[in-house]
Design a protein around this motif. Structure first.
Motif, PDB file in Angstrom:
ATOM      1  N   ALA A  49       0.853  -1.195   0.000  1.00 34.41           N
ATOM      2  CA  ALA A  49       0.000   0.000   0.000  1.00 34.41           C
ATOM      3  C   ALA A  49       0.885   1.240   0.000  1.00 34.41           C
ATOM      4  O   ALA A  49       1.913   1.296   0.691  1.00 34.41           O
ATOM      5  N   THR A  50       0.498   2.221  -0.781  1.00 27.33           N
ATOM      6  CA  THR A  50       1.253   3.460  -0.883  1.00 27.33           C
ATOM      7  C   THR A  50       0.413   4.618  -0.342  1.00 27.33           C
ATOM      8  O   THR A  50      -0.750   4.785  -0.745  1.00 27.33           O
ATOM      9  N   ARG A  51       1.018   5.403   0.556  1.00 24.29           N
ATOM     10  CA  ARG A  51       0.304   6.542   1.140  1.00 24.29           C
ATOM     11  C   ARG A  51       0.849   7.836   0.553  1.00 24.29           C
ATOM     12  O   ARG A  51       2.061   8.026   0.451  1.00 24.29           O
ATOM     13  N   LEU A  52      -0.091   8.720   0.197  1.00 28.40           N
ATOM     14  CA  LEU A  52       0.276  10.021  -0.359  1.00 28.40           C
ATOM     15  C   LEU A  52      -0.403  11.125   0.444  1.00 28.40           C
ATOM     16  O   LEU A  52      -1.421  10.914   1.113  1.00 28.40           O
ATOM     17  N   LEU A  53       0.171  12.322   0.333  1.00 25.92           N
ATOM     18  CA  LEU A  53      -0.432  13.515   0.916  1.00 25.92           C
ATOM     19  C   LEU A  53      -0.511  14.596  -0.153  1.00 25.92           C
ATOM     20  O   LEU A  53       0.492  14.891  -0.822  1.00 25.92           O
ATOM     21  N   THR A  82      -0.987   6.175 -15.566  1.00 22.23           N
ATOM     22  CA  THR A  82      -1.205   4.729 -15.590  1.00 22.23           C
ATOM     23  C   THR A  82      -2.415   4.425 -14.724  1.00 22.23           C
ATOM     24  O   THR A  82      -2.429   4.814 -13.547  1.00 22.23           O
ATOM     25  N   PRO A  83      -3.434   3.789 -15.258  1.00 20.41           N
ATOM     26  CA  PRO A  83      -4.637   3.513 -14.458  1.00 20.41           C
ATOM     27  C   PRO A  83      -4.286   2.751 -13.189  1.00 20.41           C
ATOM     28  O   PRO A  83      -3.523   1.778 -13.208  1.00 20.41           O
ATOM     29  N   LEU A  84      -4.854   3.214 -12.064  1.00 18.36           N
ATOM     30  CA  LEU A  84      -4.611   2.605 -10.758  1.00 18.36           C
ATOM     31  C   LEU A  84      -5.917   2.086 -10.182  1.00 18.36           C
ATOM     32  O   LEU A  84      -6.980   2.693 -10.344  1.00 18.36           O
ATOM     33  N   ASP A  85      -5.822   0.974  -9.474  1.00 18.72           N
ATOM     34  CA  ASP A  85      -6.977   0.417  -8.784  1.00 18.72           C
ATOM     35  C   ASP A  85      -6.893   0.738  -7.301  1.00 18.72           C
ATOM     36  O   ASP A  85      -5.812   0.929  -6.741  1.00 18.72           O
ATOM     37  N   ALA A  86      -8.076   0.773  -6.657  1.00 14.62           N
ATOM     38  CA  ALA A  86      -8.162   0.909  -5.194  1.00 14.62           C
ATOM     39  C   ALA A  86      -7.454   2.149  -4.691  1.00 14.62           C
ATOM     40  O   ALA A  86      -6.628   2.094  -3.781  1.00 14.62           O
ATOM     41  N   VAL A  87      -7.792   3.308  -5.293  1.00 13.47           N
ATOM     42  CA  VAL A  87      -7.280   4.594  -4.806  1.00 13.47           C
ATOM     43  C   VAL A  87      -8.376   5.244  -3.943  1.00 13.47           C
ATOM     44  O   VAL A  87      -9.495   5.470  -4.409  1.00 13.47           O
ATOM     45  N   LYS A  88      -8.052   5.508  -2.698  1.00 10.15           N
ATOM     46  CA  LYS A  88      -9.052   6.086  -1.791  1.00 10.15           C
ATOM     47  C   LYS A  88      -8.575   7.431  -1.261  1.00 10.15           C
ATOM     48  O   LYS A  88      -7.471   7.550  -0.734  1.00 10.15           O
ATOM     49  N   ILE A 115      -4.261  10.303   0.769  1.00  9.90           N
ATOM     50  CA  ILE A 115      -4.664   9.410  -0.317  1.00  9.90           C
ATOM     51  C   ILE A 115      -3.937   8.083  -0.118  1.00  9.90           C
ATOM     52  O   ILE A 115      -2.731   8.064   0.158  1.00  9.90           O
ATOM     53  N   VAL A 116      -4.656   6.978  -0.244  1.00 10.14           N
ATOM     54  CA  VAL A 116      -4.058   5.653  -0.067  1.00 10.14           C
ATOM     55  C   VAL A 116      -4.322   4.826  -1.317  1.00 10.14           C
ATOM     56  O   VAL A 116      -5.480   4.696  -1.756  1.00 10.14           O
ATOM     57  N   ILE A 117      -3.226   4.282  -1.877  1.00 14.36           N
ATOM     58  CA  ILE A 117      -3.328   3.347  -3.011  1.00 14.36           C
ATOM     59  C   ILE A 117      -3.126   1.950  -2.448  1.00 14.36           C
ATOM     60  O   ILE A 117      -2.013   1.583  -2.048  1.00 14.36           O
ATOM     61  N   SER A 118      -4.219   1.188  -2.376  1.00  9.66           N
ATOM     62  CA  SER A 118      -4.141  -0.142  -1.746  1.00  9.66           C
ATOM     63  C   SER A 118      -3.415  -1.144  -2.622  1.00  9.66           C
ATOM     64  O   SER A 118      -2.670  -1.999  -2.131  1.00  9.66           O
TER      65      SER A 118
END
Length: 686
Positions: A49-53, A82-88, A115-118
């Motif tokens: 999982a990648t976390r962004l701010l 690039t299309p990403l899945d499970a971005v919250k 923002i979290v990319i699971s």
């Protein structure tokens, strides 16, 4: 051409933008928008999982938008290369901006959006952030960015990122932070919210996620105790009415006292919300008006008799004596309202039912009032005189004018007190509303409202006290005073018999008939003993003639004043479930809460509910007539009234497909108004 400009701008930014670490875009600015700058930085994933701010800083006076902007604006978005899945996205609590009647939700000055990319992210994240910023004008700006996630962060940068991310997540609402009791309803073009918080509410705010083709306006928030009620106007994109929102999910954020909760509820049937309260001074004005109008209500015949009894005896009084007598009567009225306030305070502290006139639900109180009015009747008929040496008599009977001292004033004080007790079965306009507020308000406000009620009712008495010359407009004393005194005795006797009739529901009709016969026979014997057998016979004959004449006149003119002769409305017991069931079947509902001791209720019945047109309307196939009898204590009816912010009767309310929340009618019914509201509640068939 537009895409070419985006690509060129993206390449230029990659060449010059500063970096704090590899996974940091640095502060991005745009030559098209000098009022905002953004920064996107990330924590490279070690667990999938990648976390962004996303950090946004705005100049003073500028704003950007929440995930649901409201009636205008665009929420921030990122178009990933690039299309990403499970971005919250996680959204901190927004603010509300109201400009020119348009309500929007967003942020000003600065905000950090976690923002979290699971799913697993690529080593290089490329994208374009689109941000809408507004002041007097709005600017839509694109910010291309690139983040290198291939290299881990240093320990210092790792700690800094974790601190910033935790701080941003601390601004995000959570579930069940404020209340678990929340419901939503829809009706009449608005969404209603009702939430309960045991700790009470301070300064709550609400923010709503939009629904498809629905715009929510500024919510109207009202707090009563631990209940939060909200009305939210709902329109379509053209500012017109929306369709039925029942059954749709509604997501909202509620904030209060530094706490924030996100909740999703299903919109159901329209709710009956407590009415919002005006300021305290307006309640005082309403209480003054309600108290004054008590002097004009149908139940004040004995009160008027008391007043006339005082005025008739002022023929040879000095201004000073007149002033003190009427001030004493006013003091009796105000003191009686204080005693009622004390009673309500004790009932509230004991968690008992509260209501205007509920003392008439007690047979002991009614019996006491029958005794007092019977003594006044005997005194006005001259069957006994008040000796000032008797403190008991001076407290309960009309004062003698020969003495304006303390004992004489005690009698005038008693007049005012008795006038108040006899007036309480009435619910005058403004009175029920003011009393309802008082019984739900803090105790100091309760006492203030009841004081205003007492002052309002005593205003006519105070007018004579301030301007004693008003009594000069009365005819000079003479023999007519004795005749008028007998007439007032008749009015007081009628009041005593009416009070006695209220005992039927407590002791039965037969016992009431026996007591009535004993009372009338005792008065007749006393008249014979005092004035002689001849006078007693004449009084008996006059009484028989009056009763017979009234019955004859009533039977001959019944078709003029009481049509139909019988109440043909199919009344059903009043329950909440009966109202809900009728509304589900798309029927109209007429609610009538009444009592035998409520004089205003009887006036409404004779002059409105017994009319042909009203009877016909309430017998329609799609009308359900519900009646609640409050003659005796009823916890169900008390709760029914309390939920509608009322503590006094008569209480009438109309429901229907077009009025699912119910319309409360005036205490004094008007047939034209009743029929119009009943017709409007029907609406068009779907």
């Amino acid at each position: 051409m537009f895409n070419l400009s985006k690509t060129a701008l993206f390449c230029l930014l990659l060449l010059w933008m500063p970096t704090l670490w590899a996974a940091d875009s640095g502060w991005l600015v745009s030559p098209q928008n000098s009022h905002a700058k953004v920064r996107i930085y990330a924590e490279p994933s070690t667990s999938g999982a990648t976390r962004l701010l996303l950090s946004v800083q705005l100049d003073k006076g500028w704003k950007t938008y929440w995930r649901s902007p409201g009636e205008g604006g665009i929420a921030p978005t990122i178009a990933w290369s690039t299309p990403l899945d499970a971005v919250k996205w996680y959204w901190p609590v927004p603010q509300r901006f109201d400009v020119s009647g348009i309500s929007t939700q967003g942020y000003h000055e600065q905000v950090m959006l976690p923002i979290v990319i699971s799913a697993k992210a690529p080593q290089t994240l490329n994208g374009i952030l689109t941000l809408s910023t507004c002041s007097n004008v709005c600017i839509l700006t694109d910010y291309p960015f690139s983040l290198d996630l291939s290299s881990p962060l240093s320990d210092e940068n790792q700690q800094q990122f974790q601190h910033d991310f935790a701080q941003a997540m601390g601004q995000v609402p959570i579930a069940n932070a404020l209340t678990q009791q929340i419901q939503a309803g829809f009706g009449h073009g608005e969404v209603q919210i009702l939430a309960v918080r045991d700790e009470g509410w301070q300064q709550p705010e609400l923010f709503f996620d939009t629904l498809a083709d629905v715009d929510f306006g500024k919510p109207r928030v009202s707090v009563q105790g631990n209940q939060l009620s909200v009305r939210v106007p709902a329109t379509d994109g053209w500012g017109e009415g929306v369709g039925d929102l029942r059954g749709k999910p509604l997501t909202m954020v509620i904030t209060d006292a530094g706490l924030a909760q996100e909740a999703t509820v299903t919109i159901g049937q329209a709710l009956t919300l407590p009415q919002s309260s005006p300021r305290f001074w307006s309640w005082i004005v309403m209480a003054l008006a309600g108290g004054f109008i008590l002097n004009l209500m149908p139940c004040v015949l004995p009160v008027l008799a008391m007043k006339l009894g005082s005025i008739l005896q002022t023929g040879q009084q000095t201004r000073r004596q007149i002033r003190w007598q009427f001030l004493a009567s006013s003091a009796g009225i105000v003191t009686s309202f204080w005693l009622l306030a004390l009673l309500m305070t004790a009932l509230r502290l004991g968690n008992h039912a509260l209501g205007w006139g509920i003392q008439f639900q007690s047979p002991w109180f009614i019996g006491f009032m029958v005794l007092v009015t019977a003594l006044f009747t005997a005194n006005l008929f001259g069957l006994f005189e008040i000796n000032l040496s008797s403190s008991l008599n001076s407290r309960i009977a009309a004062p003698r004018v020969e003495n304006a001292g303390a004992r004489g004033l005690a009698g005038h004080f008693g007049q005012g007190a008795l006038a108040t007790l006899l007036a309480t079965p009435c619910s005058a306009p403004f009175l029920g509303t003011a009393v309802a507020f008082a019984l739900a308000a803090p105790l100091p406000a309760l006492w203030g409202i009841f004081t205003a009620l007492g002052v309002g009712m005593s205003l006519p008495w105070l007018a004579v006290a301030l301007w004693p010359k008003l009594v000069l407009f009365l005819p000079r004393p003479g023999r007519w005073m004795n005749r008028l005194r007998i007439g007032m005795g008749g009015l007081m006797l009628a009041s005593s018999l009416w009070l006695l009739s209220l005992m039927v529901s407590h002791v039965g009709l037969q016992l009431v008939i026996v007591i009535t016969g004993v009372l009338l026979l005792t008065l007749l014997l006393a008249i014979g003993w005092r004035y002689g057998v001849r006078v007693a016979a004449i009084v008996s004959l006059i009484g028989v003639l009056i009763i017979g004449g009234l019955l004859l006149a009533g039977s001959l003119t019944a078709n003029l004043w009481r049509k139909p002769l019988h109440d043909n409305i199919p009344w059903q017991p009043l329950t909440e479930s009966a109202i809900k069931e009728a509304l589900v079947e798309h029927k109209r509902v007429f609610v009538d809460v009444t009592a035998d001791w409520c004089v205003t209720c009887k006036v409404n019945k004779i002059h409105v509910l017994m009319r042909d047109d009203v009877q016909q309307a309430l017998q329609a196939p799609d009308v359900v007539a519900l009646r609640g009898d409050w003659t005796r204590p009823s916890a169900d009816i008390t709760e029914f009234l309390r939920q509608r912010g009322s503590v006094a009767i008569p209480f009438n309310q109309i429901y229907g497909p077009q009025q699912p929340q119910g319309v409360v009618l005036s205490p004094l019914l008007d047939s034209d108004v009743l029929l119009k509201i009943l017709a409007d509640a029907k609406g068009n068939k779907e």
